[in-house]
Design an enzyme around this catalytic site. Structure first.
Site, PDB file in Angstrom:
ATOM      1  CG  ASP A  26      -1.704   1.005   1.354  1.00 47.55           C
ATOM      2  OD1 ASP A  26      -2.488   1.261   0.213  1.00 47.55           O
ATOM      3  OD2 ASP A  26      -2.150   1.948   2.378  1.00 47.55           O
ATOM      4  CG  ASP A  28      -2.156   7.743   0.497  1.00 49.28           C
ATOM      5  OD1 ASP A  28      -1.241   8.655   0.538  1.00 49.28           O
ATOM      6  OD2 ASP A  28      -3.011   7.540  -0.297  1.00 49.28           O
ATOM      7  CG  ASP A 225      -2.035   2.157   6.400  1.00 49.48           C
ATOM      8  OD1 ASP A 225      -2.261   1.982   5.305  1.00 49.48           O
ATOM      9  OD2 ASP A 225      -2.538   3.323   7.028  1.00 49.48           O
TER      10      ASP A 225
END
Length: 342
Positions: A26, A28, A225
């Site tokens: 991922d 961001d 995250d």
């Protein structure tokens, strides 16, 4: 990874960058935040790449094109080609192309990333519900997307035009904090029409399929995250995952994770890709990791010992997830997390 209820984080005797052939990262909250590289990300990714691991960047953000994302990563010191970037715009464009004839008109509510992805699939992007679209696609359009675009989508959807969404993330990290994401914009059209879109992005299968098709990964490791997109997407794809604590997920959310949100591994940041992962073992009525022992008490999670905070968190996860089984842990873990500084 089994589809059953994970009861503890797993260990690995090998560095994760050696145990898996491809990292599905991922962006961001993992690689950058607010456009700036997260601490240790650049060096960690360089070391993993030099060791032979293929790095692919998988994002639900449909605003930017793969070329733009690759240029940004390269500017940050992470050499990246457009082929190494997979976006939810690409996944939703494939989903649409499988249901409408080639050359069809698609009403776009979003940014350039969607338009480029549609062209790649031989579809024509249009701007108005009066342009006779056969589908509506909605993706993140950035903070300057005019309110009237939601009305345009609503007009078409209310007429029965099939509606697609790149993703439904309610929030997106920014340099100033957490901002509304595409999911918030999708809610606007849902409220106006009562309709439900077909969704392509993480954690749903179209995004995982797009990623595997484009990377050819045989032993992928999802690195993210967010529990409800990255980790659930890995669960749905039946592959292993690494949660890094550089984004939106905190210790309390991790302890309360239901089975589909429980990562295989947990680490502070991307340096966790370069090391083995410690085993969490049973210890009497509790679980031990490093210098910590955790158990589920009658009303709260209890922690004893000292050492690395992450080892304590891993032990607490085992106690919480075992107590919860297929559900959500409702035991108070606040005092234990405070002792770890998490």
């Amino acid at each position: 990874m089994s589809q059953g209820a994970r009861t503890r984080p797993e260990g690995s005797g090998q560095a994760l960058s050696e145990a898996y052939d491809t990292a599905l990262l991922d962006l961001d909250g993992v690689v950058y935040a607010g456009g700036n590289a997260i601490a240790h990300a650049v060096d960690s990714l360089a070391t993993a790449r030099e060791g032979g691991m293929h790095l692919a960047y998988v994002t639900n953000n449909a605003l930017r094109t793969p070329d733009t994302v690759a240029e940004h990563l390269t500017e940050l010191g992470i050499p990246t080609g457009a082929d190494d970037v997979i976006t939810s715009a690409q996944a939703v464009a494939r989903l649409i192309s499988e249901q409408v004839p080639a050359g069809s008109r698609v009403l776009v509510i979003g940014g350039e990333g969607l338009r480029v992805a549609l062209r790649e699939r031989g579809l024509e992007a249009v701007e108005s519900a009066d342009d006779d679209p056969v589908a509506v696609v909605q993706g993140f359009g950035g903070p300057d997307l005019p309110w009237g675009r939601f009305a345009e989508a609503s007009y078409a959807v209310a007429r029965g035009v099939p509606w697609f969404a790149s993703n439904t993330d309610l929030t997106i990290p920014s340099g100033r904090g957490i901002a509304p994401g595409n999911g918030a914009a999708v809610e606007v059209v849902r409220i106006a029409t009562g309709a439900e879109p077909q969704v392509a992005g993480k954690p749903l299968p179209p995004m995982h399929r797009e990623t595997i098709l484009r990377t050819g990964a045989k032993r992928p490791l999802v690195v993210g995250d967010r529990l409800d997109t990255d980790i659930e997407g890995a669960f749905n794809g039946e592959v292993d995952s690494l949660l890094v604590l550089t984004g939106v997920t905190d210790g309390a959310q991790l302890l309360a994770a239901p089975p589909q949100h429980r990562p295989t591994y947990v680490d502070a940041d991307l340096r966790g890709m370069l090391t083995g992962q410690p085993e969490v073992t049973e210890a009497g009525e509790g679980f031990r990791c490093g210098g910590w022992t955790a158990r589920a008490g009658a009303e709260r999670l209890e922690l004893d010992g000292d050492g690395e905070a992450l080892d304590g968190l891993r032990a607490l996860c085992a106690a919480a997830w075992t107590a919860a089984g297929d559900g959500v842990c409702e035991l108070d873990g606040g005092k234990a997390l405070a002792r770890l500084g998490l």
